[in-house]
Design a protein around this motif. Structure first.
Motif, mmCIF file in Angstrom:
data_model
loop_
_atom_site.group_PDB
_atom_site.id
_atom_site.type_symbol
_atom_site.label_atom_id
_atom_site.label_comp_id
_atom_site.label_asym_id
_atom_site.label_seq_id
_atom_site.Cartn_x
_atom_site.Cartn_y
_atom_site.Cartn_z
ATOM 1 N N SER A 162 -22.356 4.951 -17.769
ATOM 2 C CA SER A 162 -22.901 6.032 -17.663
ATOM 3 C C SER A 162 -22.557 6.910 -19.104
ATOM 4 C CB SER A 162 -22.264 6.915 -16.780
ATOM 5 O OG SER A 162 -20.955 7.284 -16.677
ATOM 6 N N SER A 163 -23.194 7.273 -19.770
ATOM 7 C CA SER A 163 -22.416 8.493 -21.324
ATOM 8 C C SER A 163 -21.175 8.577 -21.093
ATOM 9 C CB SER A 163 -23.398 9.413 -21.230
ATOM 10 O OG SER A 163 -23.709 10.184 -20.239
ATOM 11 N N CYS A 197 -24.551 12.730 -22.062
ATOM 12 C CA CYS A 197 -25.154 13.110 -22.536
ATOM 13 C C CYS A 197 -26.253 11.631 -22.403
ATOM 14 C CB CYS A 197 -24.794 12.957 -23.966
ATOM 15 S SG CYS A 197 -23.231 13.968 -24.958
ATOM 16 N N PRO A 198 -27.404 13.049 -21.180
ATOM 17 C CA PRO A 198 -28.698 11.818 -21.012
ATOM 18 C C PRO A 198 -29.524 11.088 -22.049
ATOM 19 C CG PRO A 198 -28.901 14.600 -21.330
ATOM 20 C CD PRO A 198 -27.619 14.211 -21.345
ATOM 21 N N ALA A 199 -29.070 11.779 -23.419
ATOM 22 C CA ALA A 199 -29.801 11.165 -24.635
ATOM 23 C C ALA A 199 -28.492 10.928 -25.493
ATOM 24 C CB ALA A 199 -30.915 12.014 -25.253
ATOM 25 N N PHE A 200 -27.925 9.988 -25.462
ATOM 26 C CA PHE A 200 -26.647 9.733 -25.756
ATOM 27 C C PHE A 200 -26.684 9.266 -27.180
ATOM 28 C CE2 PHE A 200 -21.920 7.140 -25.960
ATOM 29 C CZ PHE A 200 -21.759 8.271 -26.275
ATOM 30 N N ILE A 226 -25.528 1.922 -22.497
ATOM 31 C CA ILE A 226 -25.454 2.834 -21.918
ATOM 32 C C ILE A 226 -26.415 3.025 -20.768
ATOM 33 C CG2 ILE A 226 -25.400 5.402 -21.803
ATOM 34 C CD1 ILE A 226 -23.072 4.437 -23.081
ATOM 35 N N ASP A 227 -26.486 2.881 -19.198
ATOM 36 C CA ASP A 227 -26.838 3.042 -17.938
ATOM 37 C C ASP A 227 -27.025 4.832 -17.893
ATOM 38 O OD1 ASP A 227 -27.516 3.001 -15.626
ATOM 39 O OD2 ASP A 227 -26.290 2.039 -14.658
ATOM 40 N N ALA A 228 -28.269 4.738 -18.435
ATOM 41 C CA ALA A 228 -29.145 5.876 -18.024
ATOM 42 C C ALA A 228 -28.802 6.617 -17.056
ATOM 43 C CB ALA A 228 -30.357 6.754 -19.054
ATOM 44 N N ASP A 231 -26.110 8.563 -15.700
ATOM 45 C CA ASP A 231 -25.785 9.198 -15.331
ATOM 46 C C ASP A 231 -26.452 10.286 -14.941
ATOM 47 O OD1 ASP A 231 -23.938 9.642 -18.068
ATOM 48 O OD2 ASP A 231 -26.430 9.428 -19.329
ATOM 49 N N PHE A 258 -32.109 17.795 -17.468
ATOM 50 C CA PHE A 258 -31.713 17.243 -16.030
ATOM 51 C C PHE A 258 -30.004 17.818 -15.266
ATOM 52 C CE2 PHE A 258 -27.834 13.567 -16.695
ATOM 53 C CZ PHE A 258 -28.513 12.998 -16.254
#
Length: 349
Positions: A162-163, A197-200, A226-228, A231, A258
């Protein structure tokens, strides 16, 4: 231009650093009190500050700081860091730029600069200077940030993160190698305040992570990613466990939506009794008429079951001009001094 002339011109343009506001150095309470007796945006700001103080005074309330836009580069970086240090926020949802290109970037020892003049942007490009309105960033320093992110990725086991997990690794890196004490990323790591950070990858992190994956693929080795979805799941898990929540939102966009969507997600997971966000403040300059998420009012969010309408306030103002007043007022009223420390980062092990 020859290299010497280029270097001289670049040094001239990058000669004045942005100095971040210190909310402890002044007491905004008299100003906020006076604004509460005025009208228009002044009164809105006073009411928003009052709601934030209510969040801090509520012993059951978990507070999320939600950041979009470039206020960190513009001088609010130490302000956000102080909110973490003084236990005035319990979780952060932000754009990748705020966390990586701005805070982590300065944590590595780099600076943002005031643009005392704004020449042709093609000239800036030739000098490797990036511009955010009237603020400059040295692109060569930003690429150091990119490469550092790549090295952190190289050091991790090849799996999905995750971020929040990756930003925690960034905080650990700054604790060990950083050049700035007052970094939001470092302080969040030290205080177990999770950052999402959902749009990392829409940031300097993206370049470093792509480089990591491409190089690993060339070597025929597995890579991290990165696994959104993680998140969203982790942030929803905090919302379910937290119960009462409050939002202090600067700007809008993906971070705003988010954090608000955690209420709906909790319901989808069968938690029918999940509370809407009880408190909400949003500071934005976005117009409401185009239907965009950045500008949707908090009352509109109530129709989606995300935000309660009793304790919400929109403030239509440039955040850098009003956040120092709001944060200074809340700091000096001191409700944070008796708040329980939630340390939500610890629930993920």
């Amino acid at each position: 231009m020859n290299n010497i002339a280029n270097d001289t011109r670049k040094a001239e343009l990058l000669s004045t650093t942005v100095e971040h506001v210190d909310i402890k150095s002044f007491d905004a309470r008299p100003i906020i009190d006076a604004m509460g007796k005025m009208s228009f945006t002044s009164r809105d700001l006073a009411r928003a500050t009052g709601i934030y103080n209510q969040m801090l005074a509520d012993p059951d309330c978990t507070i999320f700081l939600v950041i979009a836009g470039s206020t960190s580069a513009g001088g609010c970086m130490d302000l956000y860091a102080e909110l973490v240090r003084s236990n005035m926020v319990d979780g952060i949802v932000a754009t990748g730029a705020s966390i990586v290109d701005m805070d982590f970037f300065e944590g590595l020892g780099h600076k943002h600069y005031q643009a005392l003049e704004i020449p042709d942007d093609n000239t800036l490009r030739s000098l490797y200077i990036d511009r955010i309105y009237d603020t400059y960033i040295d692109e060569e320093q930003l690429q150091d940030c990119d490469h550092t992110i790549g090295r952190i990725a190289d050091s991790l086991k090849p799996r999905g993160y995750s971020s929040r997990e990756f930003i925690r690794a960034m905080g650990k890196y700054l604790k060990e190698h950083g050049k700035k004490e007052n970094s939001l990323v470092k302080l969040a790591y030290e205080h177990d305040v999770p950052i999402f950070c959902p749009a990392f990858v829409d940031s300097s992190a993206g370049f470093g992570l792509v480089k990591h994956q491409v190089e690993r693929m060339k070597e025929g080795k597995p890579y991290m990613s990165i696994d959104a979805v993680a998140d969203f799941r982790e942030l929803t898990d905090i919302k379910i466990k937290a119960g009462t929540t409050g939002l202090l939102m600067i700007g809008g966009g993906v971070p705003k939506n988010f954090i608000q969507d955690t209420v709906v997600c909790a319901e989808i997971l069968g938690h029918e009794d999940v509370e809407m966000h009880k408190y909400a403040v949003q500071i934005t300059v976005a117009d409401v008429r185009d239907g965009a998420c950045s500008s949707s009012t908090l009352k509109e969010a109530a129709s989606w079951g995300k935000v309660d309408t009793a304790l919400e306030q929109m403030v239509f103002a440039e955040a850098g001009s009003v956040m120092p007043l709001l944060a200074s007022d809340a700091y000096h009223r001191g409700h944070w001094k008796t708040r329980a420390k939630r340390a939500w980062g610890k629930i993920f092990g």
